[in-house]
Write an enzyme that holds these catalytic residues in place. Structure first.
Site, PDB file in Angstrom:
ATOM      1  N   CYS A  41      -4.304  29.181   8.936  1.00 34.38           N
ATOM      2  CA  CYS A  41      -3.487  27.962   9.052  1.00 34.38           C
ATOM      3  C   CYS A  41      -4.369  26.765   9.409  1.00 34.38           C
ATOM      4  O   CYS A  41      -5.151  26.330   8.586  1.00 34.38           O
ATOM      5  CB  CYS A  41      -2.346  28.170  10.049  1.00 34.38           C
ATOM      6  SG  CYS A  41      -1.051  26.896   9.918  1.00 34.38           S
ATOM      7  N   GLU A  43      -0.277  37.191   9.737  1.00 36.59           N
ATOM      8  CA  GLU A  43       0.382  37.948  10.808  1.00 36.59           C
ATOM      9  C   GLU A  43       1.903  37.854  10.733  1.00 36.59           C
ATOM     10  O   GLU A  43       2.616  38.623  11.385  1.00 36.59           O
ATOM     11  CB  GLU A  43      -0.111  37.481  12.180  1.00 36.59           C
ATOM     12  CG  GLU A  43       0.409  36.134  12.644  1.00 36.59           C
ATOM     13  CD  GLU A  43      -0.333  34.927  12.112  1.00 36.59           C
ATOM     14  OE1 GLU A  43      -0.093  33.815  12.619  1.00 36.59           O
ATOM     15  OE2 GLU A  43      -1.155  35.097  11.181  1.00 36.59           O
ATOM     16  N   HIS A 101       0.273  32.354   7.145  1.00 37.70           N
ATOM     17  CA  HIS A 101       0.076  33.194   8.321  1.00 37.70           C
ATOM     18  C   HIS A 101       0.136  34.668   7.912  1.00 37.70           C
ATOM     19  O   HIS A 101       1.228  35.196   7.693  1.00 37.70           O
ATOM     20  CB  HIS A 101       1.152  32.909   9.364  1.00 37.70           C
ATOM     21  CG  HIS A 101       0.994  31.598  10.053  1.00 37.70           C
ATOM     22  ND1 HIS A 101       0.201  31.440  11.165  1.00 37.70           N
ATOM     23  CD2 HIS A 101       1.524  30.379   9.785  1.00 37.70           C
ATOM     24  CE1 HIS A 101       0.247  30.176  11.565  1.00 37.70           C
ATOM     25  NE2 HIS A 101       1.037  29.513  10.740  1.00 37.70           N
TER      26      HIS A 101
END
Length: 210
Positions: free
Chosen positions: A79, A193, A191
């Site tokens: 990011c 994650e 992202h």
């Protein structure tokens, strides 16, 4: 050991939790000795480009990042950590007076805001990732093309050196670089994650390549 750099940017918890699925040998840190000895470095976080670079420069952490890259050690930006890999941005905290803020400059390209009356800014939510140069990509190894990734950003890189682009996203007809890989440097605009099994596979690929 993987050092996840603590440089004052947000949205860290989910990133650390995802990394912990694949290794216990990591630390969220700004400790000089830990950074020097780290095998790999991750730049995570949300926030503004100028704030991220200010924090790196004012804290002295910029030198550790530069030294890490110069030694050929792996660096992964997520990011805002992805955006600061480029040459510069015109994103500032106030947003009232545009100015060019230098980035780390590891990859040729500039970070600029989405423009056009049809754009919804920020770009938030799920969008497809289209692979580029798949045979040369470590991050996207064994990852299906057109998998969905989770984005939240208003700025994207432009004029990026094409050989560094491993994946792009189509947003209102504009395909912007969303995954970059150049020598020991890589990153994702989205992202990983927060991108379910697709994103976790990318983190796994990075960690297992070390």
């Amino acid at each position: 050991m993987i050092a996840v750099l603590d440089y004052g940017m947000g949205n860290i918890h989910s990133c650390l939790k995802a990394i912990s699925l694949f290794t216990s040998d990591f630390a969220y840190t700004k400790d000089p000795e830990t950074l020097r000895s780290a095998q790999a470095l991750i730049l995570p976080g949300d926030g503004h480009f100028d704030k991220a670079m200010f924090n790196l420069n004012e804290s002295g952490l910029r030198q550790f990042v530069d030294d890490h890259v110069t030694k050929g050690k792996p660096l992964f930006g997520i990011c805002i950590g992805f955006q600061i890999l480029f040459e510069d941005s015109d994103e500032t905290i106030s947003g009232n007076q545009k100015q060019i803020v230098p980035g780390l400059g590891y990859i040729k390209g500039k970070v600029r805001k989405f423009k056009g009356k049809n754009y919804k800014v920020p770009h938030i939510g799920w969008n497809k990732l289209y692979k580029r140069n798949p045979s040369k990509s470590n991050l996207l190894k064994n990852v299906e093309d057109e998998s969905f990734a989770y984005f939240i950003h208003s700025y994207r890189p432009v004029d990026v050196e094409s050989k560094a682009v491993s994946g792009v996203c189509d947003y209102y007809g504009e395909r912007f670089p969303a995954v970059v890989e150049k020598e020991n440097i890589c990153g994702t605009q989205f992202h990983p994650e927060k991108s379910h099994s697709f994103g976790l596979k990318i983190l796994e690929n990075f960690i297992k390549s070390l």
